[in-house]
Design an enzyme around this catalytic site. Structure first.
Site, PDB file in Angstrom:
ATOM      1  N   ASN A  70       0.836  -1.212   0.000  1.00  0.00           N
ATOM      2  CA  ASN A  70       0.000   0.000   0.000  1.00  0.00           C
ATOM      3  C   ASN A  70       0.865   1.254   0.000  1.00  0.00           C
ATOM      4  OD1 ASN A  70      -3.058  -0.574   0.226  1.00  0.00           O
ATOM      5  ND2 ASN A  70      -2.117  -2.102   1.572  1.00  0.00           N
ATOM      6  N   HIS A 110      -8.230  -1.200   6.763  1.00  0.00           N
ATOM      7  CA  HIS A 110      -8.368  -2.472   7.479  1.00  0.00           C
ATOM      8  C   HIS A 110      -9.005  -3.503   6.543  1.00  0.00           C
ATOM      9  CE1 HIS A 110      -8.630  -5.074  10.935  1.00  0.00           C
ATOM     10  NE2 HIS A 110      -9.846  -5.399  10.515  1.00  0.00           N
TER      11      HIS A 110
HETATM   12  C1  GAR Z   1      -3.063  -4.600   4.420  1.00  0.00           C
HETATM   13  O1  GAR Z   1      -3.874  -5.644   3.947  1.00  0.00           O
HETATM   14  C2  GAR Z   1      -3.799  -3.781   5.467  1.00  0.00           C
HETATM   15  O2  GAR Z   1      -5.170  -3.705   5.226  1.00  0.00           O
HETATM   16  C3  GAR Z   1      -3.508  -4.568   6.710  1.00  0.00           C
HETATM   17  O3  GAR Z   1      -2.167  -4.931   6.576  1.00  0.00           O
HETATM   18  C4  GAR Z   1      -1.871  -5.152   5.200  1.00  0.00           C
HETATM   19  C5  GAR Z   1      -0.573  -4.450   4.869  1.00  0.00           C
HETATM   20  O4  GAR Z   1      -0.105  -4.806   3.599  1.00  0.00           O
HETATM   21  N1  GAR Z   1      -3.753  -3.790   7.883  1.00  0.00           N
HETATM   22  C6  GAR Z   1      -4.259  -4.279   9.015  1.00  0.00           C
HETATM   23  O5  GAR Z   1      -4.533  -5.454   9.164  1.00  0.00           O
HETATM   24  C7  GAR Z   1      -4.450  -3.251  10.120  1.00  0.00           C
HETATM   25  N2  GAR Z   1      -5.206  -3.800  11.203  1.00  0.00           N
HETATM   26  P1  GAR Z   1       1.071  -3.986   2.897  1.00  0.00           P
HETATM   27  O6  GAR Z   1       2.210  -3.918   3.927  1.00  0.00           O
HETATM   28  O7  GAR Z   1       1.468  -4.814   1.719  1.00  0.00           O
HETATM   29  O8  GAR Z   1       0.540  -2.631   2.542  1.00  0.00           O
END
Ligand code: GAR
Length: 189
Positions: free
Chosen positions: A14, A109
């Site tokens: 992200n 989330h």
């Molecule tokens: C994402 O899927 C985000 O929604 C989640 O962590 C992942 C990070 O992915 N966040 C949570 O679970 C927060 N409670 P990334 O490091 O590849 O962006």
């Protein structure tokens, strides 16, 4: 133009799409800081490639959470950050940061809140046997994944869906919705 910090703990997919949206001009902001609480997180290398300064600090090395957050706050203030985007930051925001940045911190989330807050939301939803799950973008308050909801999108589970295929679908959706919502929030100002 708003000065943005992204907080992340992991892979940083992200982080990367938001950084690209800023670089291409679809989000009108300046990405001035990555805050990362895990010294071995892959997101740190992504920030290096993109020449984005990083504040990397392990909370357990600080006496208390408040002392850790004061150090984060000092980094945010030094970089003159206006707005904070949590992107896979696996830690609750405490009073020190909320007092300074309340109403200016958003989170993504991977579930349709208020269902499945907390860690491993995709796995929680899959294990519960739901037929629809999704993603939520919300303002951060002092609860766990409880702040006012800004946007949500749903994902249907197909027959034969696996945790891996569901995770892919959720991430794909995050990568389109999060930059769009950030642009809507910041471009209008
Ligand atoms: C994402 O899927 C985000 O929604 C989640 O962590 C992942 C990070 O992915 N966040 C949570 O679970 C927060 N409670 P990334 O490091 O590849 O962006």
């Amino acid at each position: 133009m708003k000065r943005l910090a992204i907080f992340a703990s992991g892979t940083g997919s992200n982080f990367q799409v938001i950084a690209e949206a800023i670089r291409s001009g679809s989000i009108r902001a300046e990405l001035v800081l990555l805050v990362c609480d895990k010294p071995d997180a892959a997101v740190i290398e992504k920030a290096e490639w993109l020449h984005i300064p990083a504040f990397v600090a392990e909370p357990k090395r600080f006496e208390t959470k408040q002392v850790y957050e004061k150090a984060v706050l000092a980094a945010l203030e030094e970089a003159q950050v206006d707005f904070v985007v949590l992107a896979g930051y696996m830690r609750l925001i405490g009073p020190t940061l909320l007092q300074a940045y309340g109403g200016r911190i958003i989170n993504i989330h991977p579930s349709l809140l208020p269902s499945f807050p907390g860690l491993h939301a995709i796995e929680q939803a899959f294990a519960a046997g739901v037929k629809v799950t999704g993603i939520t973008i919300h303002f951060v308050d002092d609860g766990m994944d409880t702040g006012p909801i800004i946007a949500q999108e749903a994902v249907k589970l197909s027959r034969g869906e696996t945790i891996e295929s569901l995770t892919d679908k959720i991430h794909h959706l995050e990568h389109t919705l999060y930059p769009r919502v950030i642009a809507e929030l910041l471009n209008e100002e």
